[in-house]
Design a protein around this motif. Structure first.
Motif, PDB file in Angstrom:
ATOM      1  N   GLY A   1       1.584  -4.780  -0.475  1.00 34.33           N
ATOM      2  CA  GLY A   1       0.583  -3.560  -0.571  1.00 34.33           C
ATOM      3  C   GLY A   1       0.265  -2.747   0.484  1.00 34.33           C
ATOM      4  O   GLY A   1       0.273  -1.367   0.573  1.00 34.33           O
ATOM      5  N   ARG A   2      -0.040  -3.403   1.684  1.00 34.55           N
ATOM      6  CA  ARG A   2      -0.305  -2.859   2.881  1.00 34.55           C
ATOM      7  C   ARG A   2       0.913  -2.284   3.352  1.00 34.55           C
ATOM      8  O   ARG A   2       0.772  -1.466   4.209  1.00 34.55           O
ATOM      9  CB  ARG A   2      -0.948  -4.126   3.926  1.00 34.55           C
ATOM     10  CG  ARG A   2      -2.260  -4.707   3.483  1.00 34.55           C
ATOM     11  CD  ARG A   2      -3.029  -5.427   4.198  1.00 34.55           C
ATOM     12  NE  ARG A   2      -3.294  -5.178   5.548  1.00 34.55           N
ATOM     13  CZ  ARG A   2      -3.752  -5.643   6.620  1.00 34.55           C
ATOM     14  NH1 ARG A   2      -4.065  -6.620   6.720  1.00 34.55           N
ATOM     15  NH2 ARG A   2      -3.969  -4.740   7.806  1.00 34.55           N
ATOM     16  N   LEU A   3       2.000  -2.935   3.168  1.00 35.66           N
ATOM     17  CA  LEU A   3       3.153  -2.578   3.990  1.00 35.66           C
ATOM     18  C   LEU A   3       3.644  -1.171   3.207  1.00 35.66           C
ATOM     19  O   LEU A   3       4.135  -0.264   4.021  1.00 35.66           O
ATOM     20  CB  LEU A   3       4.361  -3.525   3.782  1.00 35.66           C
ATOM     21  CG  LEU A   3       5.781  -3.294   4.227  1.00 35.66           C
ATOM     22  CD1 LEU A   3       5.888  -2.875   5.639  1.00 35.66           C
ATOM     23  CD2 LEU A   3       6.581  -4.170   3.736  1.00 35.66           C
ATOM     24  N   THR A   4       3.627  -0.932   1.997  1.00 35.98           N
ATOM     25  CA  THR A   4       3.955   0.298   1.317  1.00 35.98           C
ATOM     26  C   THR A   4       2.715   1.205   1.143  1.00 35.98           C
ATOM     27  O   THR A   4       3.292   2.028   0.267  1.00 35.98           O
ATOM     28  CB  THR A   4       4.647  -0.260  -0.107  1.00 35.98           C
ATOM     29  OG1 THR A   4       3.464  -1.045  -0.804  1.00 35.98           O
ATOM     30  CG2 THR A   4       5.857  -1.129   0.047  1.00 35.98           C
ATOM     31  N   ASP A   5       1.775   0.944   1.552  1.00 32.52           N
ATOM     32  CA  ASP A   5       0.793   1.877   1.353  1.00 32.52           C
ATOM     33  C   ASP A   5       0.961   3.287   2.078  1.00 32.52           C
ATOM     34  O   ASP A   5       0.937   3.072   3.484  1.00 32.52           O
ATOM     35  CB  ASP A   5      -0.659   1.407   1.943  1.00 32.52           C
ATOM     36  CG  ASP A   5      -1.714   2.274   1.687  1.00 32.52           C
ATOM     37  OD1 ASP A   5      -1.768   3.044   0.766  1.00 32.52           O
ATOM     38  OD2 ASP A   5      -2.893   2.138   2.432  1.00 32.52           O
ATOM     39  N   GLN A   6       1.146   4.154   1.552  1.00 34.55           N
ATOM     40  CA  GLN A   6       1.543   5.515   2.171  1.00 34.55           C
ATOM     41  C   GLN A   6       0.468   6.577   2.296  1.00 34.55           C
ATOM     42  O   GLN A   6      -0.290   6.649   1.321  1.00 34.55           O
ATOM     43  CB  GLN A   6       2.778   6.233   1.401  1.00 34.55           C
ATOM     44  CG  GLN A   6       3.826   5.509   1.295  1.00 34.55           C
ATOM     45  CD  GLN A   6       4.643   4.970   2.613  1.00 34.55           C
ATOM     46  OE1 GLN A   6       4.542   5.860   3.522  1.00 34.55           O
ATOM     47  NE2 GLN A   6       5.258   3.806   2.576  1.00 34.55           N
TER      48      GLN A   6
END
Length: 277
Positions: free
Chosen positions: A272-277
């Motif tokens: 979730g942190r990695l793909t939070d745009q």
């Protein structure tokens, strides 16, 4: 220090003033010595204080290796230890020294090695790869040969292997699983992995996750709480949850590993942190 075992004129196992076994290397350091003789400290160029299960094996390995290989290998390992924030197991003295000898001899004979299967190593193990690149520079300077940066891929795996205390075959399996996880994530999300702190955190977690997969060790911290959090979070991050499920299905199908809710929650959190745009 007293001689315990002479490997060759340049390598000797000794007993120091604290009754510890050490391996000493230096030009002519063991010449003419026999068991019990005092060692001339002025001839000692390198000193190895290894675990008892590692020291004899290392001594046997380096007895047939030219002294210059032993010296540069020790300098490279010292650099790696000084610049890594992870514990480096003594096994690296055996595995990496042996690899360096074989690599340099192979290159001198003009034999190339296909690195295709290792191309993702630099993204999977960023910090270790940086250390390995420096090791390649040290080998270039020491042996004055045109050593390719590709050699850093193998050195990287030896560094990582020494952190987990696995064998190299397991290390290849771990790397293969990590590559598959990376592929699953990249196919679902458009992410920039360069200088991406969240990607590095995600991959660090995945490395320990895959380690548990290989060893069939299940991670359980607070199952009831994490089950509740997982149920609440997966509706907020449906695409990321689908990605986690694909990863979970892959490791269960191919490695028989059933992923706990705790592990799913942490994978979802980092994804979730990695793909939070």
């Amino acid at each position: 220090m007293f001689t315990k075992k002479v490997y060759n004129n340049n390598i000797v196992m000794a007993v120091d003033e604290n009754d510890n076994e050490v391996i000493l290397a230096g030009k002519g350091v063991a010449y003419g010595l026999k068991k019990g003789d005092v060692i001339d400290r002025s001839k000692v160029e390198k000193r190895f204080e290894l675990k008892k299960d590692t020291s004899p094996r290392f001594g046997e390995l380096i007895q047939d290796i030219p002294l210059d290989y032993v010296i540069i290998s020790e300098e490279i390992i010292a650099y790696i230890k000084a610049n890594s924030d992870k514990k480096i197991n003594d096994s690296i003295y055996i595995t990496l020294t042996d690899h360096i000898v074989n690599s340099i001899e192979r290159i001198k004979m003009g034999i190339d090695f296909d690195m295709t299967l290792l191309l993702n190593v630099k993204t999977l193990y960023k910090e270790e790869f940086k250390l390995a690149l420096h090791a390649v520079d040290m080998l270039r300077d020491y042996f004055k040969i045109p050593l390719s940066d590709d050699e850093a891929n193998f050195i990287t795996l030896h560094i990582v292997n020494s952190q987990f205390e696995d064998n190299m075959m397991e290390m290849y399996t771990i790397t293969s699983i990590l590559e598959k996880i990376t592929s699953i994530v990249k196919n679902r999300f458009n992410i920039d992995i360069e200088n991406n702190y969240n990607y590095d955190r995600f991959m660090t977690h995945c490395r320990f996750f895959v380690q548990r997969v290989i060893n069939q060790e299940h991670f359980e911290q607070n199952s009831a709480l994490n089950y509740t959090l997982l149920e609440a979070t997966k509706d907020q991050l449906p695409k990321q949850m689908d990605c986690v499920n694909e990863i979970v299905e892959y490791v269960e199908k191919n490695y028989g590993y059933v992923t706990s809710d705790d592990e799913k929650m942490y994978l979802l959190f980092h994804l979730g942190r990695l793909t939070d745009q």
